[in-house]
Design a protein around this motif. Structure first.
Motif, PDB file in Angstrom:
ATOM      1  N   ALA A   1       0.869  -1.265  -0.044  1.00 23.75           N
ATOM      2  CA  ALA A   1      -0.023  -0.106  -0.063  1.00 23.75           C
ATOM      3  C   ALA A   1       0.961   1.132   0.034  1.00 23.75           C
ATOM      4  O   ALA A   1       0.405   2.301  -0.535  1.00 23.75           O
ATOM      5  N   THR A   2       1.848   1.139   0.635  1.00 18.39           N
ATOM      6  CA  THR A   2       2.905   2.290   0.574  1.00 18.39           C
ATOM      7  C   THR A   2       3.599   2.500  -0.649  1.00 18.39           C
ATOM      8  O   THR A   2       3.522   3.709  -0.991  1.00 18.39           O
ATOM      9  N   GLU A   3       3.899   1.522  -1.091  1.00 23.50           N
ATOM     10  CA  GLU A   3       4.380   1.390  -2.771  1.00 23.50           C
ATOM     11  C   GLU A   3       3.561   2.083  -3.559  1.00 23.50           C
ATOM     12  O   GLU A   3       3.865   2.920  -4.243  1.00 23.50           O
ATOM     13  N   ALA A   4       2.136   1.507  -3.551  1.00 19.32           N
ATOM     14  CA  ALA A   4       1.162   1.971  -4.364  1.00 19.32           C
ATOM     15  C   ALA A   4       0.930   3.516  -4.213  1.00 19.32           C
ATOM     16  O   ALA A   4       0.606   4.344  -5.143  1.00 19.32           O
ATOM     17  N   GLY A   5       0.935   3.937  -2.964  1.00 12.68           N
ATOM     18  CA  GLY A   5       0.589   5.456  -2.890  1.00 12.68           C
ATOM     19  C   GLY A   5       1.707   6.273  -3.229  1.00 12.68           C
ATOM     20  O   GLY A   5       1.595   7.365  -3.824  1.00 12.68           O
ATOM     21  N   ALA A   6       2.932   5.963  -2.943  1.00 13.46           N
ATOM     22  CA  ALA A   6       4.201   6.715  -3.434  1.00 13.46           C
ATOM     23  C   ALA A   6       4.358   6.824  -4.872  1.00 13.46           C
ATOM     24  O   ALA A   6       4.795   7.588  -5.356  1.00 13.46           O
ATOM     25  N   SER A   7       3.690   5.553  -5.612  1.00 16.82           N
ATOM     26  CA  SER A   7       4.133   5.580  -6.946  1.00 16.82           C
ATOM     27  C   SER A   7       2.920   6.242  -7.991  1.00 16.82           C
ATOM     28  O   SER A   7       3.039   6.652  -8.909  1.00 16.82           O
ATOM     29  N   PHE A   8       1.754   5.827  -7.342  1.00 10.55           N
ATOM     30  CA  PHE A   8       0.534   6.031  -7.943  1.00 10.55           C
ATOM     31  C   PHE A   8      -0.552   7.072  -7.375  1.00 10.55           C
ATOM     32  O   PHE A   8      -1.820   7.462  -8.019  1.00 10.55           O
ATOM     33  N   GLY A   9      -0.079   7.723  -6.116  1.00 14.36           N
ATOM     34  CA  GLY A   9      -1.162   8.518  -5.360  1.00 14.36           C
ATOM     35  C   GLY A   9      -2.259   7.603  -5.053  1.00 14.36           C
ATOM     36  O   GLY A   9      -2.323   6.694  -4.398  1.00 14.36           O
ATOM     37  N   TYR A  10      -3.498   8.310  -5.162  1.00 12.57           N
ATOM     38  CA  TYR A  10      -4.871   7.623  -4.848  1.00 12.57           C
ATOM     39  C   TYR A  10      -5.372   6.885  -6.113  1.00 12.57           C
ATOM     40  O   TYR A  10      -6.657   6.260  -5.691  1.00 12.57           O
ATOM     41  N   ALA A  11      -4.625   6.502  -7.005  1.00 13.01           N
ATOM     42  CA  ALA A  11      -5.419   6.097  -8.330  1.00 13.01           C
ATOM     43  C   ALA A  11      -5.795   4.810  -8.150  1.00 13.01           C
ATOM     44  O   ALA A  11      -6.656   4.074  -8.776  1.00 13.01           O
ATOM     45  N   LEU A  12      -5.083   3.747  -7.180  1.00 18.15           N
ATOM     46  CA  LEU A  12      -5.438   2.566  -7.095  1.00 18.15           C
ATOM     47  C   LEU A  12      -6.187   2.205  -5.796  1.00 18.15           C
ATOM     48  O   LEU A  12      -6.320   0.946  -5.689  1.00 18.15           O
ATOM     49  N   ILE A  13      -6.812   2.988  -5.119  1.00 24.33           N
ATOM     50  CA  ILE A  13      -7.546   2.725  -4.126  1.00 24.33           C
ATOM     51  C   ILE A  13      -8.846   1.704  -4.519  1.00 24.33           C
ATOM     52  O   ILE A  13      -9.175   0.854  -3.704  1.00 24.33           O
ATOM     53  N   TRP A  14      -9.301   1.941  -5.816  1.00 23.19           N
ATOM     54  CA  TRP A  14     -10.368   1.084  -5.926  1.00 23.19           C
ATOM     55  C   TRP A  14     -10.050  -0.462  -6.018  1.00 23.19           C
ATOM     56  O   TRP A  14     -10.688  -1.288  -6.002  1.00 23.19           O
ATOM     57  N   ALA A  15      -8.525  -0.701  -6.384  1.00 22.66           N
ATOM     58  CA  ALA A  15      -8.111  -2.088  -6.315  1.00 22.66           C
ATOM     59  C   ALA A  15      -8.405  -2.690  -4.756  1.00 22.66           C
ATOM     60  O   ALA A  15      -8.726  -3.848  -4.574  1.00 22.66           O
ATOM     61  N   ILE A  16      -8.181  -1.971  -3.807  1.00 21.66           N
ATOM     62  CA  ILE A  16      -8.312  -2.159  -2.231  1.00 21.66           C
ATOM     63  C   ILE A  16     -10.111  -2.704  -2.221  1.00 21.66           C
ATOM     64  O   ILE A  16     -10.523  -3.451  -1.614  1.00 21.66           O
ATOM     65  N   VAL A  17     -10.640  -1.502  -2.935  1.00 21.20           N
ATOM     66  CA  VAL A  17     -12.260  -1.587  -2.570  1.00 21.20           C
ATOM     67  C   VAL A  17     -12.868  -2.857  -3.128  1.00 21.20           C
ATOM     68  O   VAL A  17     -13.434  -3.730  -2.685  1.00 21.20           O
ATOM     69  N   PHE A  18     -12.279  -3.318  -4.537  1.00 21.91           N
ATOM     70  CA  PHE A  18     -12.619  -4.349  -5.181  1.00 21.91           C
ATOM     71  C   PHE A  18     -12.127  -5.547  -4.362  1.00 21.91           C
ATOM     72  O   PHE A  18     -12.970  -6.565  -4.245  1.00 21.91           O
ATOM     73  N   SER A  19     -10.707  -5.654  -3.563  1.00 23.22           N
ATOM     74  CA  SER A  19     -10.556  -6.880  -2.888  1.00 23.22           C
ATOM     75  C   SER A  19     -11.351  -7.075  -1.809  1.00 23.22           C
ATOM     76  O   SER A  19     -11.529  -8.109  -1.389  1.00 23.22           O
TER      77      SER A  19
END
Length: 415
Positions: free
Chosen positions: A38-56
């Motif tokens: 999650a830290t890497e996702a936020g550092a690299s892509f900001g908030y763009a991948l929050i949907w992946a967590i919601v889907f998960s």
């Protein structure tokens, strides 16, 4: 007014009492791997991948509801149900061997990382090397496993989730993220260039195969009647949603303060929080990492014991010595590997590939069992649940194939 307040408090207490097995699942997937991803996702892509967590989280809720329903209605675990469902010896014992081996290897491989990740929390503050601290955490969990019970584990994991909630949600609130961007990232799916590996990792660290076995067995220990299904569903919805919220909080925090930086690790996150939290920045992140590592390190050997114990019908509770033996073997491997500083990257890659492949097998087996009216009676899956389950199986199958290809590529590059 006071009567209404009292009534509300009583209802709140009743809701709190049903929390239990879902906490094991949330504690299992919020480990150092999830925190790092999650830290890497936020550092690299900001908030763009929050949907992946919601889907998960949504996927996890649907699958875990079926597993919990199986345990509550039948009083049986998923391992036993799979053995009884498939009568042909070749199919039955092939499933037992493949699932048992994959989960056993996966839990043992990940456990060293969980212990080391938890040790990082203490190491950041004290400076003591991680390979000194990790075995101590492991031995503590081993003692708890030998002398404890399901209820003790449940209480400890609930406490750890509460600690992680306070820690990571507080850091997110302090940095005051742009809420419009957060909601956009949560509800408008996007796949930025180079993000597919991170997306797979986010989903893979949340939708965990052995959690289905752990949930079915722990649910039957917690509740003994189909009348308790409403309580089981409330437990799932609340605890897994909180787990997802913690993961989102970590990603949002990283996306707010270290987005685009070269160093995107936990230490970088703690340093970047210092302007907001001052000297408490390292303390907050350290406590969060320790809680994440400890909770996941407790859940991994439990997951292996519930899975292998159920598949072999050796027992799925702390009352069975075989269950404790499996628990001890898995945690001992983690203690040894973390103590010598061994980083089993190839083993972890293999475990990731195996778990990615067996998830659709387990999910499909669960769907088949949940449609067996002789087993589930009137609590069989509805057509709607079967359609959702079918879509989930297709998606996790695609992710499993991708994980296998990625693991093989990584292995070849390492060689």
């Amino acid at each position: 007014m006071s009567k209404q307040t009292k009534s509300f408090k009583e209802r709140l207490k009743e809701k709190a009492k049903v929390i239990g097995p879902g906490a094991l699942i949330a504690a299992s997937f919020i480990g150092p791997g999830t925190v790092s991803t999650a830290t890497e996702a936020g550092a690299s892509f900001g908030y763009a991948l929050i949907w992946a967590i919601v889907f998960s989280v949504i996927t996890t809720i649907f699958l875990q509801e079926m597993a919990a329903r199986l345990g509550v209605v039948t009083g049986s675990g998923l391992g036993e149900a799979i053995r009884d469902q498939f009568e042909r010896p070749i199919l039955k014992y092939s499933l037992v061997l493949v699932i048992g081996f994959s989960v056993g290897v996966g839990c043992a491989a990940y456990l060293a990382g969980d212990l080391t990740g938890g040790a990082l929390g203490i190491s950041m503050i004290t400076g003591i090397p991680q390979n000194y601290i990790a075995p101590v955490i492991g031995i503590t969990i081993l003692i708890l496993g030998l002398t404890g019970s399901y209820k003790r584990f449940e209480k400890i994991l609930l406490t750890l989730i509460a600690i992680m909630s306070v820690t990571f949600l507080t850091t997110m609130i302090v940095i005051q993220p742009d809420l419009s961007e957060v909601f956009q990232g949560a509800f408008v799916p996007s796949i930025p260039s180079g993000s597919i590996v991170v997306i797979v990792a986010l989903i893979g660290t949340t939708v965990v195969p052995y959690n289905l076995f752990m949930h079915a067995s722990s649910a039957k220990e917690k509740w003994g009647s189909p009348d308790d299904l409403r309580k089981a569903r409330w437990d799932i919805l609340l605890t897994i949603s909180i787990g997802g919220l913690i993961t989102i909080a970590i990603m949002v925090t990283a996306g707010s303060i270290i987005r685009g930086t070269e160093k995107a690790g936990i230490e970088a996150l703690a340093s970047a929080l210092e302007p907001s939290l001052g000297s408490w920045a390292s303390v907050f992140i350290s406590i969060g990492m320790l809680a994440a590592g400890f909770s996941s390190a407790m859940a991994s050997p439990l997951g292996a014991a519930y899975t292998i114990g159920g598949l072999t019908k050796c027992g799925t509770s702390f009352n069975h010595w075989q269950f404790k033996a499996i628990f001890c073997v898995v945690i001992s491997i983690g203690i040894i590997t973390s103590a010598i500083g061994f980083e089993p990257m190839q083993l972890i890659l293999t475990a990731q590939a195996l778990n990615g492949l067996i998830l659709p097998i387990i999910a499909l087996s669960l769907l088949i069992v949940m449609n067996n009216r002789n087993v589930m009676g009137k609590h069989v899956n509805s057509m709607k649940l079967n359609m959702i389950g079918g879509v989930i199986v297709l998606i996790v199958s695609g992710l499993g194939i991708y994980s296998l290809v990625d693991a093989v590529s990584s292995f070849m590059n390492a060689v």
